[in-house]
Design a protein around this motif. Sequence first.
Motif: not given
Length: 201
Positions: A48-52
């Motif tokens: 949800x906060x972006x890509x790993x």
Amino acid sequence: MKIPLFPLDAVLFPGAALPLHVFEERYKEMAGECLARKSVFGVVRAQSEGLAVIGCTARIARVLERHRDGRLDLLCQGVDRFEIEMLDESRAFLQAEVDLFEDVGTAASRARKEECLGLHFEILELSGGSAGGVSLDLDEPISFRLASTLPADLGFKQILLCLRSDAERTEQLVDYYSTLLPKLRRGAEATRSAIRNGHLM
């Protein structure tokens, strides 16, 4: 090196199998290029906060089916871990400059691997999972092989993927199993007691 990325709600480990159903036009294009060039793409966890930042490259081992509308069913396999250095959004599908990396720490001892393997199989048995006829060489690192079949949350799997020591990954697995097993054992015993008492509907 620059590779195309396939963000997924999944964590891929080196050596693990990954079946993919490709239906979006941009990823059909990406898969077509990888097949033509016999090149890899990167599987990275979409959060949800972006890509790993850490992911694993995948190669297409086999095309299982080509649908009439262009959709593809693929069987892929994890190859190498990578760290994203810079994203490139110049094409329909996401690309990234990445650095590949391998373990730099020590391997787990054979005794620790045997302990981890025993706990792993107990987890699978109690949770209704399957070992899948997996044959493991205890003279080689086994942490990725075990983690790929682990019924664990993706956050924990991502932590394992990032660790650069087989010994450290094995310790993390042993700790995870040791925390989870008491609950599973109590649940299994409660089920057996209910069956013995004739209370299980």
